[in-house]
Scaffold this motif. Structure first.
Motif: not given
Length: 461
Positions: A179-183, A185-195, A198-208
């Motif tokens: 599960l990607i719990t957060a992204i 992006r440009d110094g901001q945290l984003i709570i993602p959903h299915g839609s 993903i952009e280049e230079d994103d840091v994805i926080h993945v749980m599992g």
């Protein structure tokens, strides 16, 4: 809840900021009026220009009406005395920042005889986190939860991750069991959903689970170096370097400390039995070459200067060192680190604030980890039998977008939940939340007797 923080330095400020999100009434006491004025411009806290070690100040502020006092001045002795006086004046709980290694060795005595309920040591806590990272056989930074059954790993996505960039999360096949719990992006945290795309230079926080994380790393073409750290060079012989060397020695790792202060070198040589102490300027590349820097597995920069730590950690990577670690204190450097070739950076203030938040929330909270300088956090909790959300699908709970249940551990098995997943009594829950949704999270884990739908959902066992 009423909390008094004595000392408006980096730690005091960050504590006050975090408690603002906790909906706590905070009083910040310091002798520096200019510092307090700057803080008042940014935080909704009561600032008091006074000396917190004076018993008259504590009486005037009615310390007996406070639930907690945190003594966070630069002096261990002052912090200890403030806690003692506060306890004598009926403050319910006290926390003291104590950093001196000699005091830490007698910490149980200090706590019991001076009325201190909890001791925070940013240097020791940071050393523990660094040692935990060094002990791993891979370079990715991860937070471990549920006794190691669940991990949350950060992946920095570059242009070479074409199978992820530009795609919606729901269309990415390699996320099974994750599960990607957060992204970030440009110094901001984003709570993602299915839609979410993903952009280049994103840091994805993945749980599992670990095996699924490894599979994702392969899909992202992130090398999982299974190389153990056998030789570690530490730049800076302060308390963090000293604590870290102690831990690594016990693990049988060969440690070298480079320290510029001769007196400190003599102290370290006396205290550390199996560590090589080098007196010299660790920012001098010629010195590092003489010491054969490239023969080390891990480099750790823990001087008192962020810039030195970052610069030399970068230099270490140029010399082919497997793991490169930097200690940073400036919050604005958090976003810079993500774009540099440094494996991981640790912020002692954030680590300490996480420790205090865990104490404040009580036994029902197993751990708290701050993300991106405190813009988000991951909290591990145990579900109680009184929870009204037990035996209900997550989709029916109406959780806000800023809170995600990232994993459920049921009967020892890790479940990466979806809308149909159900929480049972005694399950371990790993919850991700934005700082702005912390008040709601606190109602999730708050005491039952305060009423409200989400109150009393959780308890520790």
């Amino acid at each position: 809840m009423k909390v008094m923080v004595v000392g408006a330095g980096k730690l005091g400020y960050k504590l006050a900021e975090a408690m603002n999100f906790e909906e706590i009434d905070v009083t910040l006491v310091d002798i520096d009026s200019d510092k307090l004025e700057r803080i008042s411009d940014h935080l909704d806290v009561l600032t008091v220009h006074a000396n917190g070690i004076q018993i008259g100040t504590l009486k005037e502020l009615d310390i007996g009406s406070y639930d907690l006092l945190v003594a966070a001045t630069n002096s261990d002795e002052v912090n200890t005395l403030i806690c003692t006086m506060a306890k004598k004046l009926n403050c319910k709980k006290t926390i003291a920042r104590v950093r001196n290694p000699e005091y830490i060795e007698e910490i149980d005595f200090v706590k019991s005889h001076f009325g201190i309920d909890h001791v925070i040591n940013p240097d020791l806590a940071t050393a523990v986190e660094i040692e935990r990272y060094i002990s791993k056989t891979y370079n990715l930074y991860s937070g471990d939860f549920a006794k190691g059954k669940v991990s949350m790993v950060d992946f920095h996505l570059g242009a070479h991750n074409g199978n992820f960039i530009g795609k919606k999360i729901k269309d990415i096949k390699d996320l099974k069991g994750l599960l990607i719990t957060a992204i970030s992006r440009d110094g901001q945290l984003i709570i993602p959903h299915g839609s979410t795309v993903i952009e280049e230079d994103d840091v994805i926080h993945v749980m599992g689970k670990g095996e699924n994380i490894n599979r994702l790393a392969e899909a992202l073409k992130v090398p999982l170096n299974k190389k153990e750290s056998k030789r570690v060079m530490i730049l800076g012989g302060g308390n963090i370097g000293y604590y870290l060397a102690q831990m690594l020695e016990k693990s049988g790792i060969a440690v070298t400390i480079v320290e510029i202060d001769k007196n400190r070198c003599e102290y370290l040589a006396e205290k550390l039995q199996n560590t090589l102490i080098i007196h010299g300027d660790g920012t001098n590349v010629d010195l590092l070459q003489e010491e054969d820097l490239s023969s080390y597995d891990t480099f750790v920069g823990v001087t008192g200067f962020d810039e030195q730590n970052i610069l030399m950690a970068l230099a270490a990577k140029q010399y082919g060192i497997n793991k490169s670690i930097a200690k940073i204190s400036r919050p604005n450097y958090v976003h810079i680190i993500e774009k540099l070739d440094v494996d991981v950076a640790f912020n002692p203030v954030n680590i300490t604030v996480s420790n205090v938040l865990k104490f404040i929330r009580g036994g029902k909270v197993i751990s708290v980890s701050l993300l991106l300088g405190g813009e988000g956090e991951v909290t591990e909790i145990i579900a109680s039998k009184n929870s009204p959300i037990i035996d209900k699908p997550l989709a029916e709970l109406g959780l806000p977008k800023g809170i995600i249940i990232g994993a459920i551990v049921h009967d020892g098995e890790v479940i990466i939940p979806n809308g149909k997943s159900i929480i049972h009594e005694g399950d371990r829950i790993i919850v991700f939340s934005l700082a702005s949704d912390t008040p709601i999270l606190n109602r999730l884990i708050g005491p039952a007797n305060k009423g409200g739908f989400f109150n009393g959902l959780w308890s520790h066992r």
